[in-house]
Design a protein around this motif. Structure first.
Motif, PDB file in Angstrom:
ATOM      1  N   ALA A 121       0.833  -1.204   0.000  1.00 49.51           N
ATOM      2  CA  ALA A 121       0.000   0.000   0.000  1.00 49.51           C
ATOM      3  C   ALA A 121       0.868   1.255   0.000  1.00 49.51           C
ATOM      4  O   ALA A 121       0.604   2.210  -0.749  1.00 49.51           O
ATOM      5  CB  ALA A 121      -0.918  -0.007   1.219  1.00 49.51           C
ATOM      6  N   MET A 122       1.899   1.251   0.821  1.00 47.49           N
ATOM      7  CA  MET A 122       2.794   2.409   0.910  1.00 47.49           C
ATOM      8  C   MET A 122       3.528   2.633  -0.416  1.00 47.49           C
ATOM      9  O   MET A 122       3.621   3.769  -0.909  1.00 47.49           O
ATOM     10  CB  MET A 122       3.804   2.191   2.031  1.00 47.49           C
ATOM     11  N   LEU A 123       4.034   1.561  -1.021  1.00 42.18           N
ATOM     12  CA  LEU A 123       4.768   1.688  -2.280  1.00 42.18           C
ATOM     13  C   LEU A 123       3.860   2.182  -3.402  1.00 42.18           C
ATOM     14  O   LEU A 123       4.280   2.995  -4.251  1.00 42.18           O
ATOM     15  CB  LEU A 123       5.384   0.339  -2.651  1.00 42.18           C
ATOM     16  N   THR A 124       2.636   1.700  -3.413  1.00 42.74           N
ATOM     17  CA  THR A 124       1.680   2.165  -4.424  1.00 42.74           C
ATOM     18  C   THR A 124       1.399   3.655  -4.251  1.00 42.74           C
ATOM     19  O   THR A 124       1.295   4.408  -5.226  1.00 42.74           O
ATOM     20  CB  THR A 124       0.368   1.375  -4.320  1.00 42.74           C
ATOM     21  N   HIS A 125       1.260   4.061  -2.999  1.00 41.22           N
ATOM     22  CA  HIS A 125       1.014   5.474  -2.711  1.00 41.22           C
ATOM     23  C   HIS A 125       2.189   6.333  -3.196  1.00 41.22           C
ATOM     24  O   HIS A 125       1.990   7.399  -3.792  1.00 41.22           O
ATOM     25  CB  HIS A 125       0.801   5.656  -1.209  1.00 41.22           C
ATOM     26  N   ILE A 126       3.420   5.872  -2.937  1.00 40.23           N
ATOM     27  CA  ILE A 126       4.603   6.602  -3.409  1.00 40.23           C
ATOM     28  C   ILE A 126       4.575   6.736  -4.930  1.00 40.23           C
ATOM     29  O   ILE A 126       4.801   7.800  -5.497  1.00 40.23           O
ATOM     30  CB  ILE A 126       5.905   5.870  -3.012  1.00 40.23           C
ATOM     31  N   LEU A 127       4.269   5.631  -5.583  1.00 45.44           N
ATOM     32  CA  LEU A 127       4.276   5.603  -7.046  1.00 45.44           C
ATOM     33  C   LEU A 127       3.288   6.612  -7.624  1.00 45.44           C
ATOM     34  O   LEU A 127       3.575   7.298  -8.612  1.00 45.44           O
ATOM     35  CB  LEU A 127       3.929   4.189  -7.523  1.00 45.44           C
ATOM     36  N   SER A 128       2.124   6.722  -6.973  1.00 45.93           N
ATOM     37  CA  SER A 128       1.109   7.649  -7.485  1.00 45.93           C
ATOM     38  C   SER A 128       1.513   9.104  -7.290  1.00 45.93           C
ATOM     39  O   SER A 128       1.025   9.993  -7.998  1.00 45.93           O
ATOM     40  CB  SER A 128      -0.231   7.397  -6.783  1.00 45.93           C
ATOM     41  N   MET A 129       2.383   9.375  -6.322  1.00 51.40           N
ATOM     42  CA  MET A 129       2.816  10.742  -6.045  1.00 51.40           C
ATOM     43  C   MET A 129       3.840  11.241  -7.055  1.00 51.40           C
ATOM     44  O   MET A 129       3.955  12.448  -7.294  1.00 51.40           O
ATOM     45  CB  MET A 129       3.422  10.826  -4.640  1.00 51.40           C
ATOM     46  N   LEU A 130       4.593  10.319  -7.630  1.00 49.22           N
ATOM     47  CA  LEU A 130       5.671  10.723  -8.524  1.00 49.22           C
ATOM     48  C   LEU A 130       5.125  11.377  -9.787  1.00 49.22           C
ATOM     49  O   LEU A 130       4.130  10.919 -10.352  1.00 49.22           O
ATOM     50  CB  LEU A 130       6.524   9.506  -8.894  1.00 49.22           C
ATOM     51  N   PRO A 131       5.753  12.453 -10.246  1.00 53.12           N
ATOM     52  CA  PRO A 131       5.239  13.165 -11.427  1.00 53.12           C
ATOM     53  C   PRO A 131       5.266  12.293 -12.679  1.00 53.12           C
ATOM     54  O   PRO A 131       6.198  11.522 -12.897  1.00 53.12           O
ATOM     55  CB  PRO A 131       6.197  14.363 -11.561  1.00 53.12           C
ATOM     56  N   SER A 132       4.198  12.437 -13.468  1.00 51.24           N
ATOM     57  CA  SER A 132       4.069  11.735 -14.754  1.00 51.24           C
ATOM     58  C   SER A 132       4.181  10.222 -14.615  1.00 51.24           C
ATOM     59  O   SER A 132       4.563   9.524 -15.545  1.00 51.24           O
ATOM     60  CB  SER A 132       5.138  12.222 -15.749  1.00 51.24           C
ATOM     61  N   SER A 133       3.855   9.724 -13.427  1.00 48.20           N
ATOM     62  CA  SER A 133       3.932   8.281 -13.213  1.00 48.20           C
ATOM     63  C   SER A 133       2.651   7.621 -13.700  1.00 48.20           C
ATOM     64  O   SER A 133       1.553   8.052 -13.376  1.00 48.20           O
ATOM     65  CB  SER A 133       4.140   7.983 -11.724  1.00 48.20           C
ATOM     66  N   GLN A 134       2.801   6.579 -14.515  1.00 50.05           N
ATOM     67  CA  GLN A 134       1.650   5.845 -15.023  1.00 50.05           C
ATOM     68  C   GLN A 134       1.603   4.455 -14.378  1.00 50.05           C
ATOM     69  O   GLN A 134       2.629   3.845 -14.129  1.00 50.05           O
ATOM     70  CB  GLN A 134       1.729   5.703 -16.545  1.00 50.05           C
ATOM     71  N   VAL A 135       0.391   4.014 -14.106  1.00 54.17           N
ATOM     72  CA  VAL A 135       0.223   2.701 -13.505  1.00 54.17           C
ATOM     73  C   VAL A 135       0.380   1.626 -14.580  1.00 54.17           C
ATOM     74  O   VAL A 135       0.005   1.826 -15.725  1.00 54.17           O
ATOM     75  CB  VAL A 135      -1.157   2.599 -12.826  1.00 54.17           C
ATOM     76  N   ASP A 136       0.965   0.502 -14.205  1.00 51.72           N
ATOM     77  CA  ASP A 136       1.089  -0.588 -15.162  1.00 51.72           C
ATOM     78  C   ASP A 136       0.483  -1.853 -14.566  1.00 51.72           C
ATOM     79  O   ASP A 136       0.011  -1.878 -13.429  1.00 51.72           O
ATOM     80  CB  ASP A 136       2.550  -0.814 -15.569  1.00 51.72           C
ATOM     81  N   GLU A 137       0.505  -2.923 -15.333  1.00 52.83           N
ATOM     82  CA  GLU A 137      -0.164  -4.163 -14.933  1.00 52.83           C
ATOM     83  C   GLU A 137       0.450  -4.762 -13.677  1.00 52.83           C
ATOM     84  O   GLU A 137      -0.257  -5.357 -12.862  1.00 52.83           O
ATOM     85  CB  GLU A 137      -0.082  -5.178 -16.087  1.00 52.83           C
ATOM     86  N   VAL A 138       1.756  -4.603 -13.502  1.00 59.90           N
ATOM     87  CA  VAL A 138       2.421  -5.144 -12.314  1.00 59.90           C
ATOM     88  C   VAL A 138       1.811  -4.550 -11.045  1.00 59.90           C
ATOM     89  O   VAL A 138       1.493  -5.254 -10.083  1.00 59.90           O
ATOM     90  CB  VAL A 138       3.941  -4.839 -12.355  1.00 59.90           C
TER      91      VAL A 138
END
Length: 829
Positions: A403-420
């Motif tokens: 959950a924490m890592l996903t939250h970090i990923l969403s905060m990063l600029p221009s970050s897109q979610v992928d299937e992983v």
């Protein structure tokens, strides 16, 4: 080295005998003044050393170090000395001959020299101590428990056994040092009832004993940190000990206490001001990286402008030498300081980029948040951060970490979610607590919005996962059975997903568990309800009942949180007069328990509910108190300072308008003028509609004024004047009228009539959006009701237009809106 060790061990096992000169050797060991003297004696007398000689030698070696600063200690020199290896081998061979105190003292001293927990000597000492556990004296037990704590043994059966012994012997513990050490050591395995017993015992000893070392109090604060409990009575007692022992506090101690206070969200103005001064005096002495980093972290967030610039300038000089830990501490502190020094931001960002591979997921989260809040622009750093986070996501199996890592990923600029990411989130949803679900939801909402901004489908995997996440949230709520655990789980939940999807069901869950409300959790429940802005009358009634019944058990500062909820939500419980008077009496009897800013906030919220306790009002509007408040607000915290100064102004206004008999002067004229210059006013669509229609109804724009400033600086949407026949009177010159309004005299009985023809009436029209109401009802919030009350005192007839009426299906045409306005204006008495 291993061969030498085995040969020595074999030889020394053959030499288990005593000599007549052992006492002489013991005296010689005790008279040594340096490490080398001890090692010389050990080298010359290997065959004659008994278990007492070995233990004394090891203890002496530590005694030489313990009073030195960390920079002067010779830990590595001692640990790597060949004779220290000899002592370790001898100690391991003689464990069974050691008495209890010698056994534990040897373990304690060996650990001081950073011997690893998996070393055979340490393991043998721990196992032997476990065998003897029940016969240990309480001081020996506490020292052994401290050794286990240093080895990060927090939850083992051994700790559970120590907790049982403490529980059976709690009444007999009279030594504050023994109690404080044991409290910290067993904090991870105790029940809530045992936790309460320990706190009561600690308070009792602090009240009945004298001459405490500050370290005992610090350990008790550590205990509260470990159990995540802000127990104010115990914290206040410990704080008094810190203040009495200021001369003994070194840099490390001050930094540690401040960190503990921050974790517990405990503030004491006197302590903060004194510590700030002491830390400021040490700036010139902190010339190495370790001490400066600690100083920067402790002093930076509460330093004034000049000291802050000195710290930043020094950090710039040292920046290139910071290691990975120091760089992390500095960037976190810069975030708290809201540092805007672009040069330092760039330097620290470059360092973090260099060390990025060394950080764990939690540290990456801290770095990401700090860099974003500092407005750092470093595309390469963010790209590397994203790669590391995705890499951790692919291998991590702990739900909270995912959950924490996903939250970090969403905060990063221009970050897109992928299937992983989608697959990892999907795999752990059913295992997550509410706060982790909320973290996931926040991340997914960000990605859904980015999809929308790119004109991508909103029914993709993100949206589907968001729906599944909501279902998991509902299931989690339905399974909740313990109110205390549930409130802890909800403590940090916020954001759109919670407010729009789960808030009603969450409040229903609290209502289902309502029989578990006690005096110990009413404060947290009150805070939670206030956060939701949800007016649940059964819960509020229960809170009021419990508060009145157990008023003497609740700390006065806890009453602030309870009263705030009732006044903000504008709710009077059954027997409301008894409730408010009981709470006010409890607070008024303990005004010295409140921090200055909390006292101001308490006064304001009581004023919202039309309560003005004389003791409280006189305590606040006092020159000495206001000076103390100013001193507290010197400690930088822009949000808190702005909030407290605003509430003080609003309380001053309320007292002047509603209680002129107190003869409190209005001293916020200059403050309000400054606020007006900084203000950024805007109008929404509904207000623009109302403005146009008022012009038509009244006969022209000259009859109504927009965004009018009243005496005592209330801002109202629209103002106009009706004569005694309810005919509008025109404004000839807006600037003259506004000047007249602001300069209305101090006689509040005449304010609304000054300069008006006989029988004329000033009308104030206010459009009320959703923020003016409780979440689940048409009930006005307390501050909106107070504004209406004050405007009426100023002589206005107040017309309020709720958003749910203006935007209703019944008012879907211009004619319907016009009729609604006419009725509201002309038919209101």
């Amino acid at each position: 080295m291993l061969c030498v060790r085995h040969i020595c061990a074999f030889a020394l096992r053959r030499c288990q005998f005593r000599t007549l000169s052992s006492d002489t050797l013991l005296r010689q060991l005790n008279s040594c003044t340096t490490e080398d003297q001890v090692f010389d004696l050990v080298g010359k007398n290997k065959a004659r050393l008994s278990e007492k000689h070995v233990g004394t030698a090891i203890s002496q070696l530590w005694n030489f170090q313990k009073d030195k600063s960390s920079l002067l200690r010779r830990i590595d020199y001692v640990k790597n000395h060949s004779q220290f290896l000899t002592l370790r081998i001898l100690a391991e061979n003689k464990i069974e001959f050691m008495d209890d105190d010698l056994l534990v003292d040897t373990l304690y001293s060996v650990l001081r020299f950073t011997v690893e927990a998996h070393d055979s000597l340490v393991e043998e000492l721990v196992v032997e101590a476990w065998r003897r556990l029940e016969r240990f004296s309480l001081p020996t037990l506490s020292r052994f428990a401290e050794c286990l704590n240093e080895q990060q043994i927090y939850f083992s059966p051994l700790i559970g056994k120590i907790a049982d012994i403490v529980n059976m012997n709690l009444d007999s513990i009279q030594n504050i040092r023994v109690l404080s050490v044991l409290m910290v050591s067993i904090s991870g395995v105790i029940s809530q009832s045992f936790q309460e017993q320990l706190i009561k015992k600690a308070e009792l000893l602090l009240e009945t004993k004298d001459c405490f070392h500050f370290n005992h109090a610090r350990k008790m604060v550590c205990f509260l940190r470990n159990v995540r409990l802000t127990h104010r009575p115990l914290l206040e007692k410990c704080n008094k000990i810190f203040l009495k022992n200021l001369s003994q506090l070194d840099l490390e101690s001050m930094c540690h206490i401040l960190t503990l206070y921050q974790t517990l969200q405990f503030k004491n103005t006197e302590f903060q001001l004194v510590i700030r001064q002491k830390l400021t005096e040490t700036i010139d002495d902190c010339i190495n990286l370790v001490s400066f980093t600690k100083l920067f972290a402790a002093l930076g967030p509460m330093a004034g402008p000049e000291v802050r610039e000195r710290l930043i300038a020094t950090a710039l000089l040292m920046a290139e030498e910071f290691n990975c830990h120091e760089a992390l501490v500095v960037v976190e502190t810069m975030e708290k300081m809201e540092c805007r020094n672009s040069h330092l931001i760039q330097k620290i960002a470059s360092l973090l980029h260099k060390y990025l591979d060394k950080y764990r997921p939690l540290e990456l989260a801290k770095i990401t948040q700090a860099l974003l809040l500092l407005h750092c622009h470093n595309a390469e750093l963010y790209t590397k951060l994203r790669g590391l986070v995705v890499g951790y996501l692919q291998v991590n199996v702990v739900p909270h970490d995912i959950a924490m890592l996903t939250h970090i990923l969403s905060m990063l600029p221009s970050s897109q979610v992928d299937e992983v990411v989608i697959n990892r989130v999907d795999a752990v949803l059913s295992q997550l607590k509410l706060n982790d679900l909320n973290s996931f939801a926040t991340a997914l909402v960000r990605w859904v919005r980015r999809d929308q901004s790119r004109h991508q489908s909103t029914s993709g995997p993100n949206a589907k996962l968001l729906q599944k996440l909501s279902n998991c949230g509902y299931q989690r709520l339905q399974k909740a059975s313990d109110l205390d655990l549930f409130l802890k789980e909800c403590r940090y939940i916020s954001g759109e997903w919670f407010e729009e999807i789960l808030v009603e069901e969450t409040v229903n869950t609290c209502q289902r568990l309502m029989d578990q409300i006690t005096w110990m959790n009413v404060q947290e429940l009150s805070t939670f309800l206030l956060k939701t802005n949800y007016r649940c009358t059964p819960l509020l009634d229960r809170i009021a009942s419990v508060a009145v019944q157990h008023i003497n058990k609740i700390h006065p500062s806890g009453m602030y949180a309870i009263l705030r909820t009732f006044t903000v939500l504008n709710y009077d419980p059954p027997q409301s007069e008894e409730f408010f008077e009981t709470c006010i009496q409890h607070c008024s009897s303990h005004l010295d328990c409140f921090e200055p800013h909390i006292l101001v906030l308490l006064g304001y919220f009581l004023a919202v509910a039309e309560y003005f306790p004389p003791a409280l009002i006189n305590a606040i509007f006092n020159v000495d108190f206001l000076a103390k408040l100013d001193a507290q607000l010197e400690i930088p915290s822009d949000t808190l300072n702005w909030k407290v100064r605003l509430r003080l102004m609003e309380l001053n206004r309320a007292v002047c308008l509603e209680c002129p008999e107190f003869q409190i002067p209005w001293f916020h004229e200059r403050y309000c003028q400054q606020m007006q210059r900084k203000g950024n006013r805007s109008t929404n669509t509904a207000q623009q509609q109302i403005r146009r229609m008022l012009g038509e109804i009244l006969g022209g724009s000259q009859y109504a004024k927009v965004s009018v400033l009243t005496p005592y600086y209330y801002r109202i949407d629209f103002e106009f004047i009706l004569d005694k026949n309810k005919k509008p009177l025109p404004y000839m010159d807006q600037s003259i009228v506004l000047a007249d309004l602001v300069q209305w005299g101090p006689d509040i009985q005449l304010l609304g009539k000054k300069g008006l023809p006989p029988g004329a009436q000033r009308i104030a029209v206010e459009f009320l959006d959703s923020k003016a109401f409780c979440k689940n009802s048409c009930q006005l919030l307390g501050e909106i009701a107070m504004k209406k009350r004050h405007l009426e005192i100023l002589g206005y007839q107040v017309v309020q237009i709720p958003h749910f009426e203006w935007n209703s299906m019944e008012l879907s045409s211009k004619d319907a809106w016009m009729e609604y306005l006419k009725k509201s204006i002309f038919e209101t008495k």
